[in-house]
Design an enzyme around this catalytic site. Structure first.
Site, PDB file in Angstrom:
ATOM      1  N   LYS A  73       0.877  -1.085   0.075  1.00  0.00           N
ATOM      2  CA  LYS A  73      -0.056   0.174  -0.013  1.00  0.00           C
ATOM      3  C   LYS A  73       0.924   1.321   0.100  1.00  0.00           C
ATOM      4  CE  LYS A  73      -4.431  -0.671   2.290  1.00  0.00           C
ATOM      5  NZ  LYS A  73      -5.191  -0.559   3.471  1.00  0.00           N
ATOM      6  N   GLY A 135      -1.919   4.161  12.390  1.00  0.00           N
ATOM      7  CA  GLY A 135      -1.354   3.267  11.527  1.00  0.00           C
ATOM      8  C   GLY A 135      -2.362   3.359  10.177  1.00  0.00           C
ATOM      9  N   ALA A 137      -5.150   2.122   9.046  1.00  0.00           N
ATOM     10  CA  ALA A 137      -6.549   2.605   8.950  1.00  0.00           C
ATOM     11  C   ALA A 137      -6.877   3.807   9.511  1.00  0.00           C
ATOM     12  CB  ALA A 137      -7.209   1.517   9.940  1.00  0.00           C
ATOM     13  N   GLY A 257     -16.395  -2.531  12.595  1.00  0.00           N
ATOM     14  CA  GLY A 257     -15.567  -2.212  11.245  1.00  0.00           C
ATOM     15  C   GLY A 257     -16.109  -2.753   9.962  1.00  0.00           C
TER      16      GLY A 257
HETATM   17  P1  NAD Z   1      -1.337  -0.808  11.820  1.00  0.00           P
HETATM   18  O1  NAD Z   1      -0.395  -1.988  11.960  1.00  0.00           O
HETATM   19  O2  NAD Z   1      -0.965   0.021  10.525  1.00  0.00           O
HETATM   20  O3  NAD Z   1      -1.592   0.407  12.975  1.00  0.00           O
HETATM   21  C1  NAD Z   1      -1.583  -0.266  14.272  1.00  0.00           C
HETATM   22  C2  NAD Z   1      -2.154   0.669  15.356  1.00  0.00           C
HETATM   23  O4  NAD Z   1      -2.502  -0.025  16.398  1.00  0.00           O
HETATM   24  C3  NAD Z   1      -1.119   1.898  15.545  1.00  0.00           C
HETATM   25  O5  NAD Z   1      -1.916   2.993  15.755  1.00  0.00           O
HETATM   26  C4  NAD Z   1      -0.408   1.123  16.759  1.00  0.00           C
HETATM   27  O6  NAD Z   1       0.177   2.212  17.591  1.00  0.00           O
HETATM   28  C5  NAD Z   1      -1.634   0.580  17.508  1.00  0.00           C
HETATM   29  N1  NAD Z   1      -1.217  -0.287  18.711  1.00  0.00           N
HETATM   30  C6  NAD Z   1      -0.644  -1.718  18.423  1.00  0.00           C
HETATM   31  N2  NAD Z   1      -0.583  -2.245  19.632  1.00  0.00           N
HETATM   32  C7  NAD Z   1      -1.188  -1.288  20.583  1.00  0.00           C
HETATM   33  C8  NAD Z   1      -1.455  -1.548  21.964  1.00  0.00           C
HETATM   34  N3  NAD Z   1      -0.945  -2.436  22.794  1.00  0.00           N
HETATM   35  N4  NAD Z   1      -2.221  -0.480  22.683  1.00  0.00           N
HETATM   36  C9  NAD Z   1      -2.567   0.576  21.988  1.00  0.00           C
HETATM   37  N5  NAD Z   1      -2.387   0.729  20.568  1.00  0.00           N
HETATM   38  C10 NAD Z   1      -1.635  -0.270  19.792  1.00  0.00           C
HETATM   39  O7  NAD Z   1      -2.700  -1.707  11.602  1.00  0.00           O
HETATM   40  P2  NAD Z   1      -4.001  -0.893  10.734  1.00  0.00           P
HETATM   41  O8  NAD Z   1      -3.992  -1.622   9.371  1.00  0.00           O
HETATM   42  O9  NAD Z   1      -4.221   0.408  11.021  1.00  0.00           O
HETATM   43  O10 NAD Z   1      -5.122  -1.864  11.419  1.00  0.00           O
HETATM   44  C11 NAD Z   1      -5.579  -1.083  12.756  1.00  0.00           C
HETATM   45  C12 NAD Z   1      -7.123  -1.902  13.074  1.00  0.00           C
HETATM   46  O11 NAD Z   1      -8.131  -1.460  12.071  1.00  0.00           O
HETATM   47  C13 NAD Z   1      -6.970  -3.426  13.026  1.00  0.00           C
HETATM   48  O12 NAD Z   1      -7.730  -3.941  13.903  1.00  0.00           O
HETATM   49  C14 NAD Z   1      -7.410  -3.974  11.555  1.00  0.00           C
HETATM   50  O13 NAD Z   1      -8.236  -4.992  11.687  1.00  0.00           O
HETATM   51  C15 NAD Z   1      -8.411  -2.620  11.414  1.00  0.00           C
HETATM   52  N6  NAD Z   1      -8.780  -2.407  10.037  1.00  0.00           N
HETATM   53  C16 NAD Z   1     -10.145  -2.285   9.547  1.00  0.00           C
HETATM   54  C17 NAD Z   1     -10.508  -1.886   8.191  1.00  0.00           C
HETATM   55  C18 NAD Z   1     -11.919  -2.069   7.876  1.00  0.00           C
HETATM   56  O14 NAD Z   1     -12.175  -2.153   6.819  1.00  0.00           O
HETATM   57  N7  NAD Z   1     -12.743  -2.157   8.734  1.00  0.00           N
HETATM   58  C19 NAD Z   1      -9.487  -1.871   7.353  1.00  0.00           C
HETATM   59  C20 NAD Z   1      -8.176  -1.786   7.764  1.00  0.00           C
HETATM   60  C21 NAD Z   1      -7.960  -2.277   9.054  1.00  0.00           C
END
Ligand code: NAD
Length: 287
Positions: A73, A135, A137, A257
């Site tokens: 991405k 992150g 999302a 989500g």
């Molecule tokens: P990413 O790896 O890019 O980001 C991870 C995020 O979680 C960061 O902000 C990090 O600081 C935080 N984090 C990690 N461990 C933590 C902890 N112990 N305490 C507090 N914060 C913590 O991941 P992403 O792709 O942004 O995904 C984040 C969430 O969103 C996931 O649960 C994923 O399933 C969900 N998501 C949903 C959709 C959707 O369409 N609904 C799309 C993408 C991601």
């Protein structure tokens, strides 16, 4: 399948690794079949190493477009001809559209989140939201919400490797939109409580609540919530996170989500075909 695919069928790809587990091919192919559109959607295992060749292949084969997921991405933009304003600001692309040989990169995750709010009768435009996450999302949601006209946004994240990204995101929002945005440490729970207290909506967009952090919540207890607060979680597996359980208990309107997932797909589908997915049917299929 043998009856449906012809010499005229247009191909849409999905370039990521690992990707065999993805529900996107089933979702898009179901929507194509429902609407009688002559397209097929296939997942391809593409890594950063093979990405440039894959994009060249997409051009050569004149694919109508593609989705892009991790780990590609944030890398694929350099191989494309143009980026949407949101993709440029996010530094990420999840959808490629082939417009007569010109490859345009879009990011539909934030669009999907905003559309799922609308679908639930939630209007955050001109209001304040508090959001946790920095992150992929979270960034997509934060950029899109600011572009769409959210008035004020308080972003929280722990001080991990994503903190620097959060700092960049607030700079981009400040220089490109009128949204008033501030960044705070998610470990400062007093500040979190204070910011949620005058927000219309509280969005959870970290990985907390899904494996391996399933059963955990970013708020310690329900005193952070009130009945007229809207609480959303980007997590969709499980459908009901610990945070959404707390929010339900506090009497808040909740959204998981799943809607964001569906509507990010719908936004890409619309970019490729000019048509929207049969949303109500897709909800039944996805649930
Ligand atoms: P990413 O790896 O890019 O980001 C991870 C995020 O979680 C960061 O902000 C990090 O600081 C935080 N984090 C990690 N461990 C933590 C902890 N112990 N305490 C507090 N914060 C913590 O991941 P992403 O792709 O942004 O995904 C984040 C969430 O969103 C996931 O649960 C994923 O399933 C969900 N998501 C949903 C959709 C959707 O369409 N609904 C799309 C993408 C991601």
């Amino acid at each position: 399948m043998a009856e449906r695919i012809t010499g005229h069928t247009e191909l849409i790809g999905l370039m990521a690794y690992p990707i065999r587990h993805s529900s996107s091919p089933a979702m898009h192919n179901e929507a194509f079949a429902q609407l009688g559109l002559d397209y097929a959607y296939l997942a391809f295992e593409v890594t950063n190493e093979t990405l440039e060749d894959a994009v060249k292949g997409l051009r050569a084969l004149q694919l109508k477009g593609s989705n892009v997921s991790m780990p590609n991405k944030t890398v694929v933009g350099q191989y494309l001809d143009e980026l949407s304003p949101a993709a440029k600001l996010c530094g990420a692309v999840n959808t490629i559209v082939n417009e007569n040989g010109k490859l345009i990169g879009h990011i539909t995750d934030g669009i999907g989140y905003m559309a799922s709010l609308k679908d639930n009768g939630i209007d955050v435009i001109g209001k304040k939201m508090t959001i946790a996450g920095a992150g992929g999302a979270a960034t997509a949601i934060e950029i899109q919400a600011a572009l769409d006209g959210v008035k004020e946004m308080s972003i929280f994240n722990i001080k991990d490797k994503f903190w620097e990204n959060a700092e960049k995101t607030i700079e981009k929002i400040r220089s490109n939109t009128d949204c008033v945005v501030n960044l705070y440490d998610l470990d400062d729970k007093e500040k979190l409580k204070e910011e949620i207290a005058d927000s219309y909506l509280f969005a959870q967009a970290t990985g907390v609540g899904m494996k391996p952090l399933e059963g955990q919540s970013i708020i310690p207890d329900t005193s952070f919530l009130r009945p007229d607060l809207i609480v959303t979680d980007t997590v969709y597996a499980p459908r009901q996170t610990k945070l959404l359980e707390q929010a339900k208990e506090a009497g808040c309107k909740c959204m998981n989500g799943l809607g964001m997932m569906l509507f990010q797909g719908d936004a890409a589908f619309h970019l490729w075909t000019g048509k929207h997915m049969p949303i109500e049917h897709m909800k039944e299929v996805l649930d």
